[in-house]
Design an enzyme around this catalytic site. Structure first.
Site, PDB file in Angstrom:
ATOM      1  CG  LEU A   1      68.463  76.939  17.671  1.00  0.00           C
ATOM      2  CD1 LEU A   1      67.693  77.977  16.863  1.00  0.00           C
ATOM      3  CD2 LEU A   1      69.447  76.283  16.506  1.00  0.00           C
ATOM      4  CG  ASP A   2      63.277  76.824  20.559  1.00  0.00           C
ATOM      5  OD1 ASP A   2      63.320  75.683  20.420  1.00  0.00           O
ATOM      6  OD2 ASP A   2      62.728  77.835  19.953  1.00  0.00           O
ATOM      7  NE  ARG A   3      63.479  70.131  25.232  1.00  0.00           N
ATOM      8  CZ  ARG A   3      62.667  69.457  26.017  1.00  0.00           C
ATOM      9  NH1 ARG A   3      63.328  69.087  27.095  1.00  0.00           N
ATOM     10  NH2 ARG A   3      61.219  69.069  26.011  1.00  0.00           N
ATOM     11  CG  ASP A   4      60.629  72.054  21.461  1.00  0.00           C
ATOM     12  OD1 ASP A   4      61.156  71.143  22.077  1.00  0.00           O
ATOM     13  OD2 ASP A   4      59.711  72.774  22.046  1.00  0.00           O
TER      14      ASP A   4
END
Length: 180
Positions: free
Chosen positions: A44-47
């Protein structure tokens, strides 16, 4: 028996246990008090925020993250703009991204969901409307949902993964986890 944890990954945290970037490493899963021996089943991407599954079993990890199993992932996306059917229909058919066409997604407009506050909050612009979409996909390319919404003219402002298969983040505050 395989161990499976459900984590509500906070905004700004990497979906890994270490960050090799220097001189200032970014927050990682290691700061969330997770038990030893588990690792993410997917990313799950950082953002993005929301459900991240962790396991201590390679077969379980492969089953969850391999797109051949077509496990549904449900995202709630706050998008900039006022989505019409003309925006949503291409997502339902599949859109072509730089790395090729996506599988068709299930997409519908939803009311403002009851979510935790994001830190930092989304910038609100008085002259630009926004809306929430529920997007269900069965693959998981890098930043896929964000790229899909951008491709139809609806940039994503906030992205929360709510569900993977039968598992949901419901009841977990950011940074909290529980056994499945």
């Amino acid at each position: 028996m395989a161990r499976l944890l459900l984590l509500n990954k906070p905004f700004g945290v990497l979906s890994q246990f270490t960050d090799t970037r220097s001189p200032s490493p970014r927050p990682t899963l290691s700061g969330l008090g997770l038990p030893a021996g588990v690792y993410p089943a997917g990313r799950l991407d950082r953002d993005s925020e929301g459900l991240l599954l962790l396991t201590d079993d390679g077969r379980t990890q492969a089953h969850i993250s391999d797109p051949r199993h077509k496990m549904e992932k449900t995202y709630w996306a706050q998008v900039e703009g006022d989505p019409s059917e003309a925006h949503l229909e291409p997502l339902r058919r599949g859109v072509t991204l730089a790395d090729g066409p996506t599988r068709p997604a299930k997409v519908r407009r939803i009311a403002l969901p009851a979510l935790w506050p994001r830190d930092p909050p989304i910038r609100v612009r008085q002259t630009v409307p926004d809306a929430w979409l529920e997007i269900v996909i069965t693959e998981g390319r890098n930043r896929q949902v964000r790229r899909m919404t951008a491709a139809v003219g609806l940039p994503t402002l906030r992205l929360v993964r709510w569900r993977i298969g039968d598992w949901t983040v419901d009841g977990l505050a950011p940074g909290e986890w529980r056994e499945a």
